[in-house]
Write an enzyme that holds these catalytic residues in place. Sequence first.
Site, PDB file in Angstrom:
ATOM      1  NE  ARG A   1      -3.812  -2.284  -0.307  1.00 46.91           N
ATOM      2  CZ  ARG A   1      -3.070  -3.223  -1.009  1.00 46.91           C
ATOM      3  NH1 ARG A   1      -2.130  -3.670  -2.124  1.00 46.91           N
ATOM      4  NH2 ARG A   1      -3.979  -5.007  -0.526  1.00 46.91           N
TER       5      ARG A   1
ATOM      6  CB  SER B   1      -9.361  -3.459   3.318  1.00 48.02           C
ATOM      7  OG  SER B   1     -10.012  -5.042   3.091  1.00 48.02           O
TER       8      SER B   1
ATOM      9  CD  GLU C   1      -6.021  -0.483   2.348  1.00 52.99           C
ATOM     10  OE1 GLU C   1      -5.364  -1.968   2.750  1.00 52.99           O
ATOM     11  OE2 GLU C   1      -6.187  -1.323   1.415  1.00 52.99           O
TER      12      GLU C   1
HETATM   13  C1  FAD Z   1     -15.729  -2.749  -2.336  1.00 55.11           C
HETATM   14  C2  FAD Z   1     -14.391  -2.880  -2.025  1.00 55.11           C
HETATM   15  C3  FAD Z   1     -13.546  -3.295  -2.390  1.00 55.11           C
HETATM   16  C4  FAD Z   1     -11.285  -3.242  -3.072  1.00 55.11           C
HETATM   17  N1  FAD Z   1     -10.737  -3.968  -2.491  1.00 55.11           N
HETATM   18  C5  FAD Z   1      -9.228  -3.412  -2.890  1.00 55.11           C
HETATM   19  C6  FAD Z   1      -8.851  -4.656  -2.681  1.00 55.11           C
HETATM   20  O1  FAD Z   1      -9.144  -5.737  -2.874  1.00 55.11           O
HETATM   21  N2  FAD Z   1      -7.372  -4.317  -2.913  1.00 55.11           N
HETATM   22  C7  FAD Z   1      -7.090  -2.438  -2.874  1.00 55.11           C
HETATM   23  O2  FAD Z   1      -5.967  -2.771  -3.055  1.00 55.11           O
HETATM   24  N3  FAD Z   1      -8.056  -1.646  -3.316  1.00 55.11           N
HETATM   25  C8  FAD Z   1      -9.401  -2.269  -2.487  1.00 55.11           C
HETATM   26  N4  FAD Z   1     -10.328  -1.283  -2.999  1.00 55.11           N
HETATM   27  C9  FAD Z   1      -9.593  -0.613  -1.920  1.00 55.11           C
HETATM   28  C10 FAD Z   1      -9.462   1.110  -3.868  1.00 55.11           C
HETATM   29  O3  FAD Z   1     -10.681   0.419  -4.127  1.00 55.11           O
HETATM   30  C11 FAD Z   1      -7.956   1.213  -3.986  1.00 55.11           C
HETATM   31  O4  FAD Z   1      -7.195   1.249  -2.729  1.00 55.11           O
HETATM   32  C12 FAD Z   1      -7.798   1.882  -4.906  1.00 55.11           C
HETATM   33  O5  FAD Z   1      -6.245   1.564  -5.854  1.00 55.11           O
HETATM   34  C13 FAD Z   1      -8.465   3.065  -4.577  1.00 55.11           C
HETATM   35  O6  FAD Z   1      -8.199   3.755  -6.240  1.00 55.11           O
HETATM   36  P1  FAD Z   1      -9.663   5.040  -6.621  1.00 55.11           P
HETATM   37  O7  FAD Z   1      -9.249   5.526  -8.125  1.00 55.11           O
HETATM   38  O8  FAD Z   1     -11.049   4.570  -6.076  1.00 55.11           O
HETATM   39  O9  FAD Z   1      -8.677   6.322  -5.256  1.00 55.11           O
HETATM   40  P2  FAD Z   1      -8.906   7.544  -4.437  1.00 55.11           P
HETATM   41  O10 FAD Z   1     -10.161   6.501  -3.327  1.00 55.11           O
HETATM   42  O11 FAD Z   1      -9.890   8.128  -5.213  1.00 55.11           O
HETATM   43  O12 FAD Z   1      -7.521   8.318  -3.808  1.00 55.11           O
HETATM   44  C14 FAD Z   1      -7.006   7.823  -3.079  1.00 55.11           C
HETATM   45  C15 FAD Z   1      -5.623   8.215  -2.428  1.00 55.11           C
HETATM   46  O13 FAD Z   1      -4.987   8.249  -3.975  1.00 55.11           O
HETATM   47  C16 FAD Z   1      -5.214   9.481  -4.666  1.00 55.11           C
HETATM   48  N5  FAD Z   1      -5.020   9.905  -6.211  1.00 55.11           N
HETATM   49  C17 FAD Z   1      -6.083   9.301  -6.777  1.00 55.11           C
HETATM   50  N6  FAD Z   1      -5.575   9.069  -7.922  1.00 55.11           N
HETATM   51  C18 FAD Z   1      -4.668  10.485  -8.078  1.00 55.11           C
HETATM   52  C19 FAD Z   1      -4.222  10.529  -8.909  1.00 55.11           C
HETATM   53  N7  FAD Z   1      -4.631  10.304 -10.409  1.00 55.11           N
HETATM   54  N8  FAD Z   1      -2.672  11.164  -9.061  1.00 55.11           N
HETATM   55  C20 FAD Z   1      -2.256  12.215  -7.779  1.00 55.11           C
HETATM   56  N9  FAD Z   1      -3.434  10.741  -6.620  1.00 55.11           N
HETATM   57  C21 FAD Z   1      -4.378  10.263  -7.415  1.00 55.11           C
HETATM   58  C22 FAD Z   1      -5.647   9.951  -3.476  1.00 55.11           C
HETATM   59  O14 FAD Z   1      -5.479  11.568  -3.489  1.00 55.11           O
HETATM   60  C23 FAD Z   1      -5.958   9.239  -2.507  1.00 55.11           C
HETATM   61  O15 FAD Z   1      -4.644   9.572  -1.703  1.00 55.11           O
HETATM   62  C24 FAD Z   1     -12.153  -1.097  -2.325  1.00 55.11           C
HETATM   63  C25 FAD Z   1     -12.093  -0.676  -2.229  1.00 55.11           C
HETATM   64  C26 FAD Z   1     -13.725  -1.140  -2.484  1.00 55.11           C
HETATM   65  C27 FAD Z   1     -14.761   0.333  -1.505  1.00 55.11           C
END
Ligand code: FAD
Length: 302
Positions: free
Chosen positions: A175, A225, A295
């Site tokens: 992470r 999570s 996380e």
């Molecule tokens: C149902 C569910 C299941 C999930 N399962 C998993 C799993 O199996 N494994 C896992 O690792 N995670 C999981 N997650 C968590 C999440 O999907 C991941 O952490 C994912 O990578 C976050 O991506 P996001 O685009 O939604 O980022 P966001 O939530 O929008 O942002 C997360 C972070 O990234 C930054 N960010 C986003 N995009 C950019 C960019 N382009 N440039 C700079 N910074 C940026 C944001 O500022 C923030 O700090 C799950 C979430 C849910 C709701």
Amino acid sequence: MREEIKNKILSGDFGEVLLNEELKKYTTMHIGGPADILIMPETEDQLTGLVKLLKGEDTPLTFIGRGSNLLIRDKGIRGVVVVLRENYSKIKVEGNLVIAQAGAALRDAAIASFENSLTGMEAVSGIPGSVGGGVIMNAGAYGTEMKDIIKNVKTMDKDGNIKVYTNEEMDFSYRHSLAGEKDLIVLEASFELKEGDREKIYEAFEGFDYKRSSRQPLDRYSAGSTFKRPEGYFASKLIDEAGLRGFTINQAQVSEKHTGFLINIENSTCENMLELIKEVQKIIMDKYSVKLEREVKLIGEE
Ligand SMILES: Cc1cc2nc3c(=O)[nH]c(=O)nc-3n(C[C@H](O)[C@H](O)[C@H](O)COP(=O)(O)OP(=O)(O)OC[C@H]3O[C@@H](n4cnc5c(N)ncnc54)[C@H](O)[C@@H]3O)c2cc1C
């Protein structure tokens, strides 16, 4: 924010601009107050123009992808919030490389790999985040993390300088990535995959989808999570053994289906969710002397 900067944003060409936009609409947790200014750029030029306009200003600049790992405070976010999702989501395939803009859903990048008989993204295909958020978090599932499939990452710093980092330079670990550590903006990532069998890839998709839907509360508002995996333990197991399945504070609840997920029943505030997080952390510390680290990223005005 200086009035002059605000006017330049409103009259300039930076993509769609929204004022006082409720951020709960942009998170899977459905929590979060308003952004002063929310911008959805569609081109790299618009994004670069915006970053350069804000360079040296004291206006905070926050990036959001698909909002699936975010807990945004009830007062919202001051300054400028840039959202990179459908508006910045082109995907192309060149040989065994899938090249995706930051806002592309990981799912769509995985579908592009399947359509081109490329294997490697099946296990991460159900993570509901963007490519950019995936890189920042080194997201991973079922034995595959971004670090296993990323070839390189195109980034921009807050001065508008663009740089491409190799996988090694990204310094991925659990992470964690260099991009997250150095607060870089992720513009694009390329995934290096292997030739595979379409049918097998499809079967793998189905298998992972089944695992997810049978174990996770995918029909509820959550950010996945809530806690990182503590060394030597599983957060969900500890929470379950502590008797916290279904434990509720107002509208914030430990999921009945998966105790590692904290869910917003319908209209929880961020404050209530934070209270629940703290209470779970305290109980696990008292009972097992294990520190549960969040996380989910917490952002916004206190
Ligand atoms: C149902 C569910 C299941 C999930 N399962 C998993 C799993 O199996 N494994 C896992 O690792 N995670 C999981 N997650 C968590 C999440 O999907 C991941 O952490 C994912 O990578 C976050 O991506 P996001 O685009 O939604 O980022 P966001 O939530 O929008 O942002 C997360 C972070 O990234 C930054 N960010 C986003 N995009 C950019 C960019 N382009 N440039 C700079 N910074 C940026 C944001 O500022 C923030 O700090 C799950 C979430 C849910 C709701």
